[in-house]
Scaffold this active site. Sequence first.
Site, mmCIF file in Angstrom:
data_model
loop_
_atom_site.group_PDB
_atom_site.id
_atom_site.type_symbol
_atom_site.label_atom_id
_atom_site.label_comp_id
_atom_site.label_asym_id
_atom_site.label_seq_id
_atom_site.Cartn_x
_atom_site.Cartn_y
_atom_site.Cartn_z
ATOM 1 N N LYS A 196 0.898 -1.171 -0.003
ATOM 2 C CA LYS A 196 -0.082 0.007 -0.004
ATOM 3 C C LYS A 196 0.671 1.285 0.075
ATOM 4 O O LYS A 196 1.594 1.496 1.128
ATOM 5 C CB LYS A 196 -0.852 -0.027 1.141
ATOM 6 N N GLU A 270 10.951 0.836 9.494
ATOM 7 C CA GLU A 270 11.975 1.921 9.159
ATOM 8 C C GLU A 270 11.229 3.043 9.583
ATOM 9 O O GLU A 270 10.279 3.465 8.875
ATOM 10 C CB GLU A 270 12.572 1.734 7.562
ATOM 11 N N CYS A 304 13.827 10.465 5.994
ATOM 12 C CA CYS A 304 14.148 10.114 7.478
ATOM 13 C C CYS A 304 15.551 10.220 7.716
ATOM 14 O O CYS A 304 15.840 10.233 9.149
ATOM 15 C CB CYS A 304 13.605 8.685 7.649
ATOM 16 N N GLU A 401 11.173 14.873 15.105
ATOM 17 C CA GLU A 401 11.546 14.811 13.842
ATOM 18 C C GLU A 401 10.584 16.023 13.060
ATOM 19 O O GLU A 401 9.178 15.897 13.235
ATOM 20 C CB GLU A 401 11.225 13.480 13.259
#
Length: 490
Positions: A196, A270, A304, A401
């Site tokens: 997906k 991840e 990331c 983040e």
Amino acid sequence: MSKKLETKAGLDFVTDWAYAPSPEDTKHIKLEKQYDLFIDGKFVKPNSKKYFDTVNPATEQKIAEVAEADEKDVDKAVKAARKAFGKWSKTSAKERGKYIYRIARLMQERAREFSIIETMDGGKPIRESRDIDVPLAANHFFYNAGWADKLEYAFPNRNPQPLGVAGQIIPWNFPLLMAAWKIAPALATGNTVVIKPAETTPLTALKLAEVIRDSGLPDGVVNIITGAGKTGAAIVNHPDVNKIAFTGSTDVGKLIQKAIAGTDKKLTLELGGKAANIIFEDAPLDQAVEGIINGIFFNQGHVCCAGSRLFVQEGVADIVIRKLKDRMESLIVGDPLDKNTDIGAINSKEQLGKIQEYIKIGKNEGAEFHQSSCAIPGKGYFCRPTLFLNASQSHRIVQEEIFGPVLTVQTFRTIEEVIEKANNIPYGLSAGIWTDKGSKIFNLSGKMRAGVVWANTYNKFDPTSPFGGYKESGFGREGGLHGLLPYVKL
Ligand code: NAI
Ligand code: MG
């Protein structure tokens, strides 16, 4: 100083078109008005008959409608993958490799189309889609195709066997590339796939579905379904899925880990990152400044492993910051389809809101705010390249983040100090070191709690090298020989 961002990924081939598309060109890109789910080798309507829009974040215009898969559709896709697994897992390894090579070649042939669609749907500069995302995605298929008939050499005397059906959920920052990272090793090791893409960037995965269909890959080996979090959760919770591979936010990663606890599903995650990019006094400073720019502004900072925390050694802090500010002024923010654009559109309205919220937080926390004075388009989601100077370790803008073009800057005196600060964070995905001394690189790279450490370069990717994190950045590796391991029983 070079005026262009240094973002080439050290690829062994690049696409054969050296220009960027004009708005005219984009009219020739073959896009449907409405996309269905790719299940069992065919595009099929969603059970709910519901569709959602995907928009171009640079224009805020709708590009197409995409099917929303519900639990029944997920079940259909998993059943197709299970049925296909019977034959696919017994197909000779060499034969499997042939299909994967074919997918790679078809991707290369359609590289232009892929690049333009990637840029339209997600907002990244065409130069990046063209020179990095698309060729690198094809390279992942080439690389893994090569492993298909060499698994017994990859895992000598350990009889590697496929796991079964892999459920894969990917994010919006590298849509096609993440699809390649996930699908290619799964196929090479004999698994079948239900994948997906993210809801804001589904179009290149759906193009990939066309490539997969055209490659003649047996029906049901790869199923590509679209939808948002609920669809993702239905994949995670489906009892007949053997492995989940997820890339995305740490919050969702934790939810997934809880959801599959107690089942025998295998899992790789991840997740986010907040990498330290460390500049020592003996570093080649102009090169380091390019590395800082590439580290944080590549793909609007939606990376990331972005070098989002800059550490500069005190003796060179003033000069590095001055050079950095000058260089930021030369960055062009704007139309992602223009080949001169350095920083494209923020992926979605939600993400722009999140970045703006962090900019407010940073100002309130007392860090010194600096933005480039560049013009930004009136329409679309854009953000100027941003610095927060004199940031401190406890600031939220340093610990969390942001996933945007926002860099925090801290200074340091000694190696011990910078190692401690660099590691004092919940994440551990990547780091960068800039110095003239090999011994320093050697010393530091062992002490960084980070899965990937770059020295005198940043954001370099290659299919042969494993990628993945420590701590809240997740576990398991993708890429290289290590990337095959999560897809085999030994
Ligand atoms: P997200 O983690 O919600 O989305 C990533 C993927 O997971 C999408 O395909 C989404 O549909 C799916 N998903 C969402 N909820 C799910 C659930 N409960 N079960 C299964 N799948 C689910 O990320 P989002 O909300 O788009 O971005 C928020 C923040 O996450 C970003 O600002 C960034 O900090 C971080 N992020 C990190 C990424 C990375 O590569 N490490 C990629 C994307 C986001
Ligand atoms: Mg979109």
